[in-house]
Write a protein that holds these residues in place. Structure first.
Motif, PDB file in Angstrom:
ATOM      1  N   ARG A  42       0.842  -1.196   0.000  1.00 45.41           N
ATOM      2  CA  ARG A  42       0.000   0.000   0.000  1.00 45.41           C
ATOM      3  C   ARG A  42       0.878   1.247   0.000  1.00 45.41           C
ATOM      4  NH1 ARG A  42      -5.177  -0.310   2.179  1.00 45.41           N
ATOM      5  NH2 ARG A  42      -5.333   1.894   1.574  1.00 45.41           N
ATOM      6  N   ASP A  43       0.442   2.281  -0.711  1.00 44.23           N
ATOM      7  CA  ASP A  43       1.181   3.527  -0.702  1.00 44.23           C
ATOM      8  C   ASP A  43       1.040   4.193   0.663  1.00 44.23           C
ATOM      9  OD1 ASP A  43       2.558   5.640  -2.559  1.00 44.23           O
ATOM     10  OD2 ASP A  43       1.077   6.748  -1.377  1.00 44.23           O
ATOM     11  N   ASP A  58      -1.983   6.430   1.372  1.00 44.35           N
ATOM     12  CA  ASP A  58      -3.331   5.890   1.190  1.00 44.35           C
ATOM     13  C   ASP A  58      -4.241   6.133   2.387  1.00 44.35           C
ATOM     14  OD1 ASP A  58      -2.834   5.022  -1.346  1.00 44.35           O
ATOM     15  OD2 ASP A  58      -2.823   2.872  -0.882  1.00 44.35           O
ATOM     16  N   GLY A 106      -8.235   5.795  -4.895  1.00 45.42           N
ATOM     17  CA  GLY A 106      -7.623   5.674  -6.205  1.00 45.42           C
ATOM     18  C   GLY A 106      -6.122   5.861  -6.096  1.00 45.42           C
ATOM     19  N   PRO A 107      -5.395   5.770  -7.215  1.00 46.36           N
ATOM     20  CA  PRO A 107      -3.933   5.801  -7.182  1.00 46.36           C
ATOM     21  C   PRO A 107      -3.368   7.209  -7.159  1.00 46.36           C
ATOM     22  CG  PRO A 107      -4.667   5.504  -9.431  1.00 46.36           C
ATOM     23  CD  PRO A 107      -5.923   5.500  -8.575  1.00 46.36           C
ATOM     24  N   GLN A 115      -2.496  13.122  -4.918  1.00 44.57           N
ATOM     25  CA  GLN A 115      -3.448  12.096  -4.512  1.00 44.57           C
ATOM     26  C   GLN A 115      -4.813  12.798  -4.440  1.00 44.57           C
ATOM     27  OE1 GLN A 115      -5.657   9.742  -4.254  1.00 44.57           O
ATOM     28  NE2 GLN A 115      -3.956   8.372  -3.767  1.00 44.57           N
ATOM     29  N   GLU A 160     -10.664   5.948 -12.564  1.00 46.42           N
ATOM     30  CA  GLU A 160      -9.705   4.871 -12.293  1.00 46.42           C
ATOM     31  C   GLU A 160      -8.287   5.388 -12.108  1.00 46.42           C
ATOM     32  OE1 GLU A 160     -13.319   3.806 -13.913  1.00 46.42           O
ATOM     33  OE2 GLU A 160     -11.788   4.893 -15.077  1.00 46.42           O
ATOM     34  N   GLY A 161      -8.071   6.689 -12.326  1.00 50.31           N
ATOM     35  CA  GLY A 161      -6.753   7.260 -12.142  1.00 50.31           C
ATOM     36  C   GLY A 161      -5.931   7.387 -13.408  1.00 50.31           C
TER      37      GLY A 161
END
Length: 399
Positions: free
Chosen positions: A184-185, A188, A213-214, A238, A315-316
């Motif tokens: 995970r980033d 996030d 989302g990313p 982000q 969706e990014g």
């Protein structure tokens, strides 16, 4: 009626710490009260971002980004910030706005810093801004700190950022990661908190942010050009946060939910020498798309303004927009803090089917920080029909 506050923590600062992304030197007398500059002075300040940055690392196309390392500071670049805005609603459906920003500026290029600095040496300057807005109320505060990059101690420093685990702070104003799952980033899941003002006029927030989302890389894989001459920054965002938590205003707590957008940017020479400020939009559209767009004053190929943007799918996935694919036109100005500031815009991106009106519901979002600017919530409408299309934030400098 607008309400303003300034909370300055100098912690031994011998001189005024000017707004990091606007002024590139520290010259003056220490002060804590809000300061407003004239239009001419403001334009000179913003144009200073185009000053030569010899000795600092330059932002370039082709820079490889690595995470979590690049969530942390880049002390060999001159300028950097962690910049969050949020469009929220309370339990009654009333809109609120929140800002939290941490700025860093290097005082000297890396080669000019002493190898064995003394205990009082500090080559990195830090400044934090926070604001809460609701209706006609607009409260803000700022704080300052100095830290040495070579002898930095995250356990003791008044301000700083660590990449792993991610934590950004100045005093007790903080943005902290709560990600523990592998893969995970670090951005996030965050907790954001800041407080200012006396008890009966307390304002601030404690918010939980969950990314849906990313991360988004703007421009050319993260290099965002800012003028036809090639100046630019490394710029990621982000923009997919869902937010919940508590906002305090006038000493009263409000349970809130909403959306937030975090910008990460670092550079050494952000603008060209002929540029004097910007108008910057971050928009959450109702259909799940996001849009970042900016107009820099000057720096275009024909001597005009320089425009750029990023269209972001739910969706990014991203599409970069240049001045042939994007148009930003001021429609209405408002008298704010002795200036005429455009608070209603037309935004067009034909390839994305966008013809929007972007309007500030409240003009009194002036930030009377050490160097002042306008930043506040905006509503988005279809330009032809007037139907609501979303919400976001607008920042305007150089006015």
């Amino acid at each position: 009626m607008t309400q303003l506050s300034s909370n300055c923590r100098l912690s031994g600062l011998p001189r005024a710490l000017l707004l990091i992304l606007l002024l590139l030197s520290l010259q003056g007398v220490a002060r804590c009260e809000p300061h407003t500059v004239s239009e001419e002075e403001g334009l000179q300040s913003f144009a200073g971002l185009g000053a030569d940055a010899g000795g600092f690392v330059q932002a370039r196309p082709g820079t490889t980004l690595r995470f979590p390392e690049d969530h942390g500071p880049h002390p060999d670049y001159r300028l950097e910030w962690w910049y969050l805005t949020a469009n929220l609603e309370d339990a009654a459906g009333e809109p609120l706005g929140v800002q939290w920003t941490l700025f860093r500026q290097a005082q000297q290029p890396p080669a000019e810093r002493p190898e064995a600095p003394g205990p009082w040496a500090a080559d990195q300057l830090w400044m934090a801004h926070m604001a809460v807005s609701k209706g006609d109320a607009h409260r803000m505060a700022e704080r300052f700190a100095r830290v040495g990059s070579r002898q930095s101690d995250p356990e003791r420093d008044q301000a700083g950022v660590t990449a792993d685990p991610f934590r950004a702070w100045l005093d007790d104003w903080s943005m902290v990661s709560h990600v523990s799952e592998p893969g995970r980033d670090a951005l996030d899941r965050l907790t954001l908190s800041a407080r200012a003002g006396p008890d009966d006029a307390r304002f601030g927030y404690r918010l939980t942010l969950e990314a849906q989302g990313p991360l988004v890389h703007h421009g050319e894989n993260g290099f965002s050009q800012k003028s036809a001459d090639g100046q630019g920054s490394i710029y990621i965002s982000q923009p997919f946060y869902r937010v919940s938590g508590e906002v305090t205003l006038h000493g009263e707590p409000h349970q809130v939910t909403g959306r937030a957008w975090l910008d990460r940017e670092w550079s050494s020479q952000l603008l060209g020498s002929d540029q004097a400020g910007w108008d910057w939009f971050s928009l959450h559209l109702a259909d799940g798309h996001r849009l970042m767009a900016f107009r820099l004053k000057g720096g275009g190929t024909d001597g005009g303004d320089y425009l750029s943007g990023t269209w972001i799918t739910p969706e990014g996935e991203t599409t970069s927009l240049d001045d042939s694919a994007l148009d930003l036109t001021p429609l209405t100005t408002s008298a704010v803090a002795g200036r005429e500031v455009p608070t209603r815009w037309r935004l067009q991106a034909p390839d994305q089917g966008l013809d929007l009106t972007v309007a500030a519901p409240h003009a009194n979002r002036w930030m009377p920080t050490t160097v002042s600017y306008w930043e506040g919530e905006v509503n988005v409408f279809d330009h032809a029909s007037g139907e609501p299309r979303g919400r976001g934030y607008l920042e305007m400098t150089g006015y």
